[in-house]
Design a protein around this motif. Sequence first.
Motif, PDB file in Angstrom:
ATOM      1  N   TYR A 144      33.164  23.777  23.662  1.00  0.00           N
ATOM      2  CA  TYR A 144      32.959  24.717  22.560  1.00  0.00           C
ATOM      3  C   TYR A 144      33.872  24.550  21.353  1.00  0.00           C
ATOM      4  O   TYR A 144      33.851  25.387  20.466  1.00  0.00           O
ATOM      5  N   TYR A 145      34.650  23.489  21.295  1.00  0.00           N
ATOM      6  CA  TYR A 145      35.370  23.212  20.047  1.00  0.00           C
ATOM      7  C   TYR A 145      35.004  21.808  19.586  1.00  0.00           C
ATOM      8  O   TYR A 145      34.275  21.631  18.642  1.00  0.00           O
ATOM      9  N   SER A 163      33.801  18.041  24.355  1.00  0.00           N
ATOM     10  CA  SER A 163      33.695  18.696  25.656  1.00  0.00           C
ATOM     11  C   SER A 163      33.636  17.647  26.764  1.00  0.00           C
ATOM     12  O   SER A 163      33.171  16.532  26.562  1.00  0.00           O
ATOM     13  N   SER A 189      29.139  20.945  23.172  1.00  0.00           N
ATOM     14  CA  SER A 189      28.311  21.819  24.007  1.00  0.00           C
ATOM     15  C   SER A 189      28.810  21.849  25.451  1.00  0.00           C
ATOM     16  O   SER A 189      29.640  21.029  25.860  1.00  0.00           O
ATOM     17  N   PRO A 211      39.626  32.321  26.454  1.00  0.00           N
ATOM     18  CA  PRO A 211      38.757  32.780  25.364  1.00  0.00           C
ATOM     19  C   PRO A 211      39.162  34.122  24.760  1.00  0.00           C
ATOM     20  O   PRO A 211      39.072  34.304  23.545  1.00  0.00           O
ATOM     21  N   LYS A 241      41.965  33.611  22.335  1.00  0.00           N
ATOM     22  CA  LYS A 241      41.475  32.931  21.140  1.00  0.00           C
ATOM     23  C   LYS A 241      40.705  33.913  20.250  1.00  0.00           C
ATOM     24  O   LYS A 241      40.843  33.896  19.028  1.00  0.00           O
ATOM     25  N   TRP A 299      30.397  33.954  19.210  1.00  0.00           N
ATOM     26  CA  TRP A 299      31.429  34.483  20.103  1.00  0.00           C
ATOM     27  C   TRP A 299      30.884  35.620  20.956  1.00  0.00           C
ATOM     28  O   TRP A 299      31.114  35.673  22.170  1.00  0.00           O
ATOM     29  N   GLU A 301      28.161  34.021  23.501  1.00  0.00           N
ATOM     30  CA  GLU A 301      28.537  33.033  24.524  1.00  0.00           C
ATOM     31  C   GLU A 301      30.036  32.965  24.796  1.00  0.00           C
ATOM     32  O   GLU A 301      30.485  33.184  25.922  1.00  0.00           O
ATOM     33  N   LYS A 302      30.821  32.677  23.760  1.00  0.00           N
ATOM     34  CA  LYS A 302      32.206  32.274  23.968  1.00  0.00           C
ATOM     35  C   LYS A 302      33.078  33.366  24.572  1.00  0.00           C
ATOM     36  O   LYS A 302      33.962  33.082  25.373  1.00  0.00           O
ATOM     37  N   ILE A 360      32.678  33.893  28.561  1.00  0.00           N
ATOM     38  CA  ILE A 360      32.537  32.535  29.066  1.00  0.00           C
ATOM     39  C   ILE A 360      32.397  32.493  30.586  1.00  0.00           C
ATOM     40  O   ILE A 360      31.706  31.632  31.124  1.00  0.00           O
ATOM     41  N   GLU A 385      44.969  28.866  21.692  1.00  0.00           N
ATOM     42  CA  GLU A 385      44.676  30.280  21.492  1.00  0.00           C
ATOM     43  C   GLU A 385      45.465  30.751  20.261  1.00  0.00           C
ATOM     44  O   GLU A 385      44.907  31.038  19.226  1.00  0.00           O
TER      45      GLU A 385
END
Length: 599
Positions: free
Chosen positions: A9-10, A13, A40, A69, A72, A98, A101-102, A105, A158
């Motif tokens: 996710y950044y 992956s 992804s 997460p 962050k 966010w 999904e994020k 997580i 984070e």
Amino acid sequence: MKILGISAYYHDSAAAIIVDGKVLFAAQEERFTRIKNDASFPENAIQFCLSESGLAYEDIDVIAFYDKPFLKFERLLETYYAFAPKGFKSFAKAMPLWLKEKLFIKQFIRKKLKKLGAKNSGKIAINFPEHHLSHIASAFYTSPYAQCAFLTVDGVGEWTTTSYGVASGENGIQVLGELYFPDSLGLFYSSFTYFLGFEVNSGEYKMMGLASYGNEASEQVANFKEIIKRHLVDIKPDGSIKLDMDFFEYPYGLQMVNPKRWEQLFGIKKRQPGEKLEQKHANLAFAAQKVLEEVLLSLIRFIKKETGEKFLCFAGGVALNCVANSVLFNQKIFEDIYVQPAAGDAGGSLGAALAVAHIQEKHNFEGAQNPFNVYMGPRFSNLDVERVLRKHKSSYRYFENKDELIRAIAGYLAEKKVVGWFQGRTEFGPRALGNRSILANASDPEMQHTLNMKIKFREGFRPFAPAVCKEDYNDYFEEGKQSPYMLFTSKVKKKLRKELPFDFENMNLDEKRKVPKSDLPAITHIDHSARVQVVDKQMNPLFWNLIQEYKKISDVGVIINTSFNLKDEPIVNSPEDAYICFMKSEMDILALENYLIVK
């Protein structure tokens, strides 16, 4: 205990699998999806790790995700609030993802795994080591040291952008100090990457290569360095930094900096992607690189004084800057420095799993017995290769014996042919290290241009890395860190260097590039440096044998080794990827396991 590590996710992956403290397999998602720096959820990499290790989802004890997460998300909210009303567009763009999904997580991972066939996804424990803990665990627990100091530097996890401390097999990882967002050495460097027209999170190494073309003695470089240190970054004696956020927009905006403010500051226009590179761009890159090195040197001097340790582990995206790594090593502040080859976010999957294995499960660690094995990705059989060649109706030659194949390839390299080399398992990390490589003759003065323009389709100033057998290193390169992972640079031997023309500094960048710098012109950068891969026979015997065979024919023990991919594409993973890449470029030869294809 069986631990699945995940980063996502950044950017970059990846997934890794560890059983009873031992790393078995690891792979980046981009190699499967063919999307460069794919961020992804790494479902393909996860499926590979499990199937290759013979495990089912039901066998997994713990999933380790590479950051926290909620922390962050807290940083994002506090940052947007602090800079409000600036950044509303960025806030509006980020929040839906966010909230969907994020932020949730843990539930998202369970849903993904259930779709992939994990019937017990609701029962698998999920741990969230901090981002920088994942970084240092990826380095320390693959290093040869039982105890060492550590340094992590990247864009941001984070909240943390830099951390240091002591790691030991007995006491685990002890963080002694941290630097927090928005003061980030990694984002400082990425801001220059952006201003110079390269893509953030993938173009930093291009800027590093461009920096070597800077004219250190010029008034412009001195002026740029003074401006950077007066207006952009305040460097403290301990290596901590304070950035003037009036000049940066990355905490809240959709771009790294305000181009107009930087144009006024430096007196040059922001370079657009694809725009011609000029000396002023190289000079600015050089100034930023030197400031980065100054900060890192201050940091490790402080860490040495604070910890008294002999060795240093270095991790995070900034640790992929091989020029800076060499400056740190050559200062001899520490007896040795270890950088894990997947030092960026892809390696976070490995580090998260290692952190859980060694800290939670308390596996004893006394230092790795052998160099860390990067060949942890997919491999393919000769039958897999033959299927691809039949599908494409390609003519080929099959070798029963790899020794015969090696002799043939060494001959082609001596004839200045460009070879796609596909053997064994895919490497983990950003470098091709002899299994998914494009190989070529390092003595040919035209080869750098040929590879950049006709094979890789990339910027002409970009240097190529040499591969040399460990036993022959001292014949070609000055004393330096002998890295099997291309993470340090070394100077070409003085006896091999060529004298530069008297008007060299007055030439433009392309004219400078064309001037041969040594008897190995295709791998010698403008400053006589090279990002050397030192090939250990034990680590990669096939590649070692190829270089030795080439040396017998040519009397030269150095070849070019660059990644098997075209510009803006991931390194090839499968025989199909390799064949398509071969046909799209002007490579001459393709060696797919025991098969040889001549174009």
